[in-house]
Structure formats: structure tokens, C-alpha cells
Design a protein around this motif. Structure first.
Motif, PDB file in Angstrom:
ATOM      1  N   THR A 132       0.855  -1.199   0.000  1.00 42.41           N
ATOM      2  CA  THR A 132       0.000   0.000   0.000  1.00 42.41           C
ATOM      3  C   THR A 132       0.884   1.241   0.000  1.00 42.41           C
ATOM      4  OG1 THR A 132      -0.079   0.430   2.382  1.00 42.41           O
ATOM      5  CG2 THR A 132      -1.602  -1.239   1.518  1.00 42.41           C
ATOM      6  N   PRO A 133       0.389   2.356  -0.523  1.00 39.33           N
ATOM      7  CA  PRO A 133       1.070   3.630  -0.283  1.00 39.33           C
ATOM      8  C   PRO A 133       0.792   4.079   1.161  1.00 39.33           C
ATOM      9  CG  PRO A 133      -0.929   3.981  -1.565  1.00 39.33           C
ATOM     10  CD  PRO A 133      -0.815   2.500  -1.344  1.00 39.33           C
ATOM     11  N   PRO A 134       1.550   5.032   1.685  1.00 35.71           N
ATOM     12  CA  PRO A 134       1.288   5.524   3.053  1.00 35.71           C
ATOM     13  C   PRO A 134      -0.116   6.133   3.145  1.00 35.71           C
ATOM     14  CG  PRO A 134       3.383   6.357   2.201  1.00 35.71           C
ATOM     15  CD  PRO A 134       2.670   5.725   1.050  1.00 35.71           C
ATOM     16  N   LEU A 167      -5.454  -2.142   1.202  1.00 32.80           N
ATOM     17  CA  LEU A 167      -4.933  -3.502   1.102  1.00 32.80           C
ATOM     18  C   LEU A 167      -6.034  -4.477   0.647  1.00 32.80           C
ATOM     19  CD1 LEU A 167      -2.274  -5.034   1.519  1.00 32.80           C
ATOM     20  CD2 LEU A 167      -2.934  -5.422   3.898  1.00 32.80           C
ATOM     21  N   GLU A 168      -7.270  -4.234   1.104  1.00 34.85           N
ATOM     22  CA  GLU A 168      -8.401  -5.055   0.640  1.00 34.85           C
ATOM     23  C   GLU A 168      -8.595  -4.892  -0.870  1.00 34.85           C
ATOM     24  OE1 GLU A 168     -11.557  -3.578   3.057  1.00 34.85           O
ATOM     25  OE2 GLU A 168     -11.068  -4.848   4.767  1.00 34.85           O
ATOM     26  N   ASP A 169      -8.511  -3.651  -1.346  1.00 33.00           N
ATOM     27  CA  ASP A 169      -8.643  -3.400  -2.788  1.00 33.00           C
ATOM     28  C   ASP A 169      -7.584  -4.182  -3.575  1.00 33.00           C
ATOM     29  OD1 ASP A 169     -10.769  -1.689  -2.437  1.00 33.00           O
ATOM     30  OD2 ASP A 169      -9.655   0.159  -2.846  1.00 33.00           O
ATOM     31  N   ILE A 170      -6.342  -4.130  -3.107  1.00 36.24           N
ATOM     32  CA  ILE A 170      -5.255  -4.817  -3.829  1.00 36.24           C
ATOM     33  C   ILE A 170      -5.511  -6.319  -3.876  1.00 36.24           C
ATOM     34  CG2 ILE A 170      -2.787  -5.345  -3.849  1.00 36.24           C
ATOM     35  CD1 ILE A 170      -2.270  -2.657  -2.472  1.00 36.24           C
ATOM     36  N   HIS A 171      -5.929  -6.896  -2.746  1.00 34.43           N
ATOM     37  CA  HIS A 171      -6.216  -8.334  -2.720  1.00 34.43           C
ATOM     38  C   HIS A 171      -7.351  -8.697  -3.689  1.00 34.43           C
ATOM     39  CE1 HIS A 171      -3.750  -8.496   0.922  1.00 34.43           C
ATOM     40  NE2 HIS A 171      -3.816  -9.812   0.874  1.00 34.43           N
ATOM     41  N   ALA A 172      -8.388  -7.867  -3.690  1.00 37.57           N
ATOM     42  CA  ALA A 172      -9.538  -8.155  -4.563  1.00 37.57           C
ATOM     43  C   ALA A 172      -9.131  -8.079  -6.036  1.00 37.57           C
ATOM     44  CB  ALA A 172     -10.677  -7.181  -4.268  1.00 37.57           C
ATOM     45  N   ILE A 173      -8.292  -7.098  -6.376  1.00 39.75           N
ATOM     46  CA  ILE A 173      -7.795  -6.969  -7.752  1.00 39.75           C
ATOM     47  C   ILE A 173      -6.953  -8.193  -8.119  1.00 39.75           C
ATOM     48  CG2 ILE A 173      -6.168  -5.688  -9.221  1.00 39.75           C
ATOM     49  CD1 ILE A 173      -8.718  -4.130  -8.959  1.00 39.75           C
ATOM     50  N   VAL A 189       1.809 -13.465   9.187  1.00 35.83           N
ATOM     51  CA  VAL A 189       0.525 -13.332   8.498  1.00 35.83           C
ATOM     52  C   VAL A 189      -0.566 -13.897   9.423  1.00 35.83           C
ATOM     53  CG1 VAL A 189      -0.838 -14.113   6.521  1.00 35.83           C
ATOM     54  CG2 VAL A 189       1.587 -13.541   6.217  1.00 35.83           C
ATOM     55  N   ASN A 190      -1.641 -13.140   9.599  1.00 34.49           N
ATOM     56  CA  ASN A 190      -2.787 -13.609  10.378  1.00 34.49           C
ATOM     57  C   ASN A 190      -3.705 -14.409   9.441  1.00 34.49           C
ATOM     58  OD1 ASN A 190      -5.235 -13.961  11.681  1.00 34.49           O
ATOM     59  ND2 ASN A 190      -5.320 -11.882  12.513  1.00 34.49           N
ATOM     60  N   PRO A 191      -3.772 -15.745   9.621  1.00 33.93           N
ATOM     61  CA  PRO A 191      -4.537 -16.562   8.667  1.00 33.93           C
ATOM     62  C   PRO A 191      -6.036 -16.323   8.726  1.00 33.93           C
ATOM     63  CG  PRO A 191      -3.791 -17.901  10.515  1.00 33.93           C
ATOM     64  CD  PRO A 191      -3.161 -16.557  10.682  1.00 33.93           C
ATOM     65  N   TYR A 192      -6.505 -15.655   9.802  1.00 36.73           N
ATOM     66  CA  TYR A 192      -7.951 -15.418   9.950  1.00 36.73           C
ATOM     67  C   TYR A 192      -8.399 -14.133   9.264  1.00 36.73           C
ATOM     68  CZ  TYR A 192      -7.272 -19.132  13.281  1.00 36.73           C
ATOM     69  OH  TYR A 192      -6.927 -20.336  13.844  1.00 36.73           O
ATOM     70  N   SER A 193      -7.444 -13.333   8.813  1.00 31.54           N
ATOM     71  CA  SER A 193      -7.786 -12.107   8.092  1.00 31.54           C
ATOM     72  C   SER A 193      -7.531 -12.319   6.601  1.00 31.54           C
ATOM     73  CB  SER A 193      -6.911 -10.949   8.584  1.00 31.54           C
ATOM     74  OG  SER A 193      -6.992  -9.879   7.654  1.00 31.54           O
ATOM     75  N   PRO A 194      -8.505 -11.975   5.750  1.00 28.44           N
ATOM     76  CA  PRO A 194      -8.303 -12.131   4.301  1.00 28.44           C
ATOM     77  C   PRO A 194      -7.108 -11.349   3.774  1.00 28.44           C
ATOM     78  CG  PRO A 194     -10.620 -11.705   4.795  1.00 28.44           C
ATOM     79  CD  PRO A 194      -9.854 -11.496   6.076  1.00 28.44           C
ATOM     80  N   SER A 197     -14.452 -13.658   0.270  1.00 29.97           N
ATOM     81  CA  SER A 197     -14.482 -12.274   0.755  1.00 29.97           C
ATOM     82  C   SER A 197     -13.905 -11.321  -0.298  1.00 29.97           C
ATOM     83  CB  SER A 197     -13.761 -12.124   2.097  1.00 29.97           C
ATOM     84  OG  SER A 197     -12.388 -11.988   1.923  1.00 29.97           O
ATOM     85  N   TYR A 198     -12.892 -11.761  -1.062  1.00 26.60           N
ATOM     86  CA  TYR A 198     -12.366 -10.901  -2.142  1.00 26.60           C
ATOM     87  C   TYR A 198     -13.443 -10.679  -3.204  1.00 26.60           C
ATOM     88  CZ  TYR A 198      -7.896 -12.714  -0.241  1.00 26.60           C
ATOM     89  OH  TYR A 198      -6.868 -13.095   0.577  1.00 26.60           O
ATOM     90  N   GLU A 199     -14.192 -11.744  -3.476  1.00 26.60           N
ATOM     91  CA  GLU A 199     -15.224 -11.631  -4.511  1.00 26.60           C
ATOM     92  C   GLU A 199     -16.361 -10.705  -4.070  1.00 26.60           C
ATOM     93  OE1 GLU A 199     -16.040 -15.770  -5.274  1.00 26.60           O
ATOM     94  OE2 GLU A 199     -14.010 -16.017  -6.079  1.00 26.60           O
ATOM     95  N   GLN A 200     -16.623 -10.689  -2.766  1.00 22.71           N
ATOM     96  CA  GLN A 200     -17.702  -9.837  -2.248  1.00 22.71           C
ATOM     97  C   GLN A 200     -17.247  -8.389  -2.035  1.00 22.71           C
ATOM     98  OE1 GLN A 200     -18.728 -12.116   1.200  1.00 22.71           O
ATOM     99  NE2 GLN A 200     -19.728 -13.723   0.006  1.00 22.71           N
ATOM    100  N   HIS A 201     -15.934  -8.157  -2.040  1.00 20.99           N
ATOM    101  CA  HIS A 201     -15.404  -6.807  -1.793  1.00 20.99           C
ATOM    102  C   HIS A 201     -15.778  -5.892  -2.965  1.00 20.99           C
ATOM    103  CE1 HIS A 201     -12.722  -3.708  -0.236  1.00 20.99           C
ATOM    104  NE2 HIS A 201     -12.189  -3.597  -1.442  1.00 20.99           N
TER     105      HIS A 201
END
Length: 525
Positions: free
Chosen positions: A72-74, A85-91, A342-347, A481-485
Motif C-alpha cells: 500500500t502507499p502511506p 490492502l483489501e482493494d489490492i487483494h480483490a484486484i 501473516v494472520n490466517p484469519y484475516s483475508p 471475501s475478495y469476490e464480495q469486496h
């Protein structure tokens, strides 16, 4: 157990005002392996639709072609950085091919017996691209490719200049008052770094999430791990095996004596390591039988980035600068906190509780006294880290610091209690209760060890029948969750444009090659 008295008033100077922290910035780097449907590491190339891993600012690769890195940028709040970070994962998820998924654990998915099947990251035919791949080849030759499949989270944090101006104004040491703001800021960041190193066992205990590993990771290695169930090895009270002997270790670096007591000492140590040959690496040779290069050089470090550390002082390099040159010219701009599993419980591999805890911890490390870190204390800290990595959840786990030996829970609780007023002031800065909520979550983990992430990972690994099954279940949940984002049309077109621009930039670099790679490498050597 008696609760220790909070000494937080001593931590927070009376003159500190919440408005000072308004300009804090944070960014996140998260690594994740691409996993095939059958659970094995992906053998496919980095998806072209995501752009060039060489030049894309947010989506790249780390060691291997299958190890993605999202940057992510600052951002000026925790919510914004996590959303980015959610946006990047979904992309990224949209463009994964052949039914691949992002593996959710720090320790890797299934690897086959042949290390050569861990494909090195490829960056095209430009000299800089080939140099990056050669560096990774050198890492594989030196330490083995399996070690390089481990994933982590790096949390980058900066405090605004008014914080340093106010701190300097209240200094009693005349020499510190005379420093330029740049030098004083670097001085305080180095103090933060030393204290973070002292408190790394706290990070491993509270957010460590790698207590077990797929048996395939240990192929050909001696170890003391125990079978948890078929195909999974563990230690009963482990927290973060990623940070221990099976993770990023480099015996050559231990001899460097790189300290964080002064900027000049740190930079001198790094430069020495980049320029000093190391006999075991010399024996590996520079080129193979076909006269192709196999490592950049035979020095303790091929390049500065090879220096593994729990935390790094950082400054954004300008074109052509090394990280050291950037630091020397413009001082420390931010710190990179690297001891985070890495927290495995967070997407997205990290949640707001961990982010807020790390920010309070960093402020605590900044404001506390920070004497020089000398060899004897460094050795003690390393013993503490080994204790927490391997048996941090044991009933008799203990920490030794300059005041003596303490039960793990008591030591951890004392520090979290001392951080409470810092959480309050950051809550005030951001009009939130996120920071105190995060500390309460951490206190629950201290009070009830089964609440720690590492304990949950063991329980869920057993329930799902092994590391691969647990990881696959979480990977599937995260994919949903990425698909629903929701991605806005602006975000979609922004990432499409970036992908195209990055491919064009890579192509331009390849066209601009005016030296052969052999000459380029000779000049570097």
C-alpha cells in the motif's frame, strides 16, 4: 496473579498533546504464495493482467514467481490503509488463473521434494530485472529455496515532524538540542528500533501465528519438531516458528555485529558486509560449470536488502540510490516493523487490532528511554526470542531483562498496562476507540493463552486434519471475501492503467539496455 502497577505516567510526558500525532502515516507490505488447486505451490508465471512485477508499485513478487507481495502507499489512518490492502487483494484475486488461491499462512503450502521447482521470480530481460533474479538465485544457493517461501507482513510507520520538534525542545542534553531536525529524528528512530528489538518477544507472543508447519517444508533438514498429525509438524507451545531457526536465519550475518546504536555505525556495518568476502559463500563459486553467474558476489551480503532484521530504518530511495545512500542523505523517514506473522484469519493477513497494537507499541518504543544495545543484552534478547518462538505459551515461559527474570505473562502484561495512556492519546488523535480496544484484545491473549493466534492455529489445524486442510479452508473463505469486496469503477480503471503502464515501463527498460548483462554485473562486482 497480582496486577503490576501501571507506570504509564512515566512513559507519556505531560506536555504531549494528541494533535501532535495527526500526521502519522502507515503503509503495509503483505506477502502471500499462490497455491494450485491441489495444494502445491503454483508453477505458473505471475499473471500478466496484473502488470509487471518489476515496475508495478502495489503488486509485485518477492523471492519466487509464486510469492506475491502487495504494497500500500502511506495512508493517514488504519482504516484507510486496511481498505487499500483489501482493494489490492480483490484486484489480484480477479486475475489469478487456473483456479489458484492465495495461501493464508506464513509457513508455506505444499512443496514437492525438488527445491528447483520453487521458481525464482522473473523480471524480464533488462539488466535490472536479470540482476533481481540473480540475487534471488544467490539466496537459494546460500540458504536453500524453501526458506524463501515463508511469508510475512511488514508494517511501515512514520511520526510527523512536530513530534520530533517537541521532543527535541524538551531535551536536557545540549548536544541533542543542537542537532538538525533530520539528525535528531534519526536519533529518535534508532532509539525506537532498539526498544522494538527488546520487545520483539511481545510481538511474537501476541500476534505470532506460525506454531506449526507442513512436513514438506522440513524435507532434508534436521529439526526438533514433533508430529501434530499426519503431514504436520509443530512444537506444543510455539508461537512463531517463522521467526526461529527454521525461518529467516543467516549465520554469516550474526558475525557482522551490525548495531542500531548510531546511524553511522549501522551504515558502516552494512557497507562492510556488502564488501567483505565470506569463505563459505566463496566456496560456492560465482559462476556454474557453464560459466553462468549463480550469485551476485561471494560477500556476506550480496546487496543491502539481504540483511534480515526484525525492524529496519528506512528512507525512500531516489533514482539510482541504495537504501544506505538514501538514509545517509536524508535520514530515517520511517521504520519498517518486520516481526509480524501473516494472520490466517484475516483475508488481508492483518487486522485492525494488530495494526493498532503495533502503532501503540511503536509510540511506546519512541518515548521510552533507549540505552545503547550492547552485545550482552543482544544475546539475552535473542535467548528471549528463542524462548517465545519455541515455547512462548508454556506455563513456565519466562523473559529475562535488565531487571531480572519474569514470567512471560507478567512481563507482557506490565508492558501492555504501561501502553494504556498512549492508546488513549491516539484514540483522541483519531476520534476512535480502536487503540484501547486493541490493547484489551492483547490483554485477553495474555490472560488466556488459548486466545492467542498461535493457539487458535493449532486448534484449527487439528480440527481440519492438518496444515494443508486448514490453510485450504481459510483460502476458500478469503477468496469469497475478495469476490464480495466492492471495487469502485475508479479503482478498477486505476489498477488497469497501472498494469498497462508497468508493462510499458518494463519494456522501456529492456529497450534501454546499452550494456550486456555480463558487463553490468562485472561493473557492479
Amino acid at each position: 496473579m497480582n496486577q503490576p502497577e501501571s507506570t504509564s505516567q512515566a512513559v507519556l510526558p505531560t506536555w504531549v498533546d494528541s494533535s501532535l500525532f495527526k500526521g502519522m502515516l502507515r503503509g503495509i507490505e503483505r506477502e502471500s504464495l499462490r497455491m494450485q488447486n491441489n495444494g502445491f505451490l503454483s508453477q505458473a508465471l505471475h499473471p500478466k493482467a496484473l502488470g509487471s512485477a518489476l515496475t508495478h508499485p502495489h503488486i509485485t513478487t518477492d523471492y519466487s514467481e509464486a510469492l506475491m507481495e502487495f504494497i500500500t502507499p502511506p495512508q493517514d489512518s488504519i482504516q484507510k490503509v486496511l481498505h487499500y490492502l483489501e482493494d489490492i487483494h480483490a484486484i489480484a484475486h480477479r486475475h489469478l488463473e487456473h483456479g489458484e488461491k492465495l495461501w493464508p499462512l506464513s509457513m508455506p503450502c505444499m512443496l514437492d521434494d525438488n527445491e528447483e521447482n520453487i521458481r525464482l521470480a522473473q523480471y524480464g530481460s533488462s539488466n535490472i530485472g536479470r540482476f533481481k533474479t540473480l540475487y534471488r538465485h544467490g539466496l537459494g544457493v546460500r540458504y536453500g529455496r524453501r526458506m524463501q517461501t515463508i511469508s510475512g507482513v511488514h508494517y511501515n510507520l512514520s511520526f510527523p515532524d512536530p513530534v520530533f520538534e517537541a521532543l527535541q525542545q524538551h531535551e536536557t542534553d545540549a548536544a541533542l538540542k543542537q542537532l538538525s531536525l533530520q539528525d535528531y529524528r534519526s536519533h529518535r528512530y534508532f532509539g525506537l528500533i532498539r526498544n522494538f528489538i527488546r520487545l520483539t518477544p511481545l510481538v511474537m507472543f501476541l500476534v505470532g501465528a506460525s506454531p506449526s508447519v507442513c512436513q514438506c517444508f522440513m524435507t532434508g533438514r534436521e529439526h526438533q519438531l514433533l508430529p501434530l498429525l499426519k503431514g504436520t509438524l509443530f512444537l506444543p507451545y510455539a508461537t512463531a516458528l517463522r521467526m526461529g531457526n527454521f525461518g529467516y536465519q543467516n549465520s554469516a550475518q550474526k558475525q557482522l555485529g551490525i548495531h542500531y546504536n548510531t546511524m553511522s555505525g549501522y551504515l558502516d556495518g552494512l557497507q562492510k558486509a556488502v564488501k567483505t568476502p565470506y569463505a563459505p559463500f566463496s566456496r560456492l563459486g560465482l559462476n556454474n560449470a557453464q560459466d553462468e553467474p549463480i550469485q551476485i558476489n561471494d560477500h556476506v551480503l550480496q546487496i543491502e536488502n539481504e540483511y534480515y532484521s526484525l525492524v529496519r530504518p528506512k528512507q525512500v530511495p531516489q533514482a539510482g540510490e541504495t537504501p544506505s545512500q538514501a538514509l545517509e542523505k536524508r535520514g530515517v523517514g520511517y521504520v519498517e516493523l518486520r516481526a509480524v506473522d501473516v494472520n490466517p484469519y484475516s483475508p488481508i493477513g492483518i487486522d485492525e487490532n494488530t495494526a493498532a497494537f503495533l502503532e501503540v507499541l511503536a509510540l511506546y518504543c519512541l518515548l521510552q528511554d533507549s540505552p545503547d544495545l550492547l552485545d550482552a543484552e543482544q544475546e539475552q534478547i535473542e535467548r528471549n526470542q528463542i524462548e517465545v518462538v519455541n515455547r512462548g505459551r508454556a506455563p513456565n515461559a519466562s523473559i529475562i531483562d535488565p531487571t531480572g527474570q519474569h514470567p512471560m505473562e507478567q512481563w507482557a502484561r506490565t508492558h501492555i498496562m504501561e501502553m494504556q495512556t498512549l492508546a488513549d492519546i491516539l484514540n483522541e488523535t483519531y476520534s476512535t476507540d480502536l487503540y484501547s480496544t486493541a490493547l484489551n484484545v492483547m490483554l485477553k491473549r495474555i490472560d488466556e493463552v488459548d486466545e492467542t493466534l498461535s493457539a487458535q492455529v493449532i486448534a484449527d489445524t487439528v480440527e481440519n486434519g492438518g496444515t494443508w486442510n486448514f490453510g485450504s479452508v481459510m483460502a476458500q473463505q478469503h477468496a469469497l471475501s475478495y469476490e464480495q469486496h466492492q471495487l469502485s469503477s475508479e479503482t478498477l480503471s486505476y489498477f488497469d492503467d497501472l498494469a498497462m503502464q508497468s508493462l510499458q515501463q518494463q519494456e522501456q527498460l529492456e529497450q534501454d539496455n546499452c550494456l550486456s548483462f555480463e558487463q553490468y554485473l562485472t561493473d557492479y562486482r
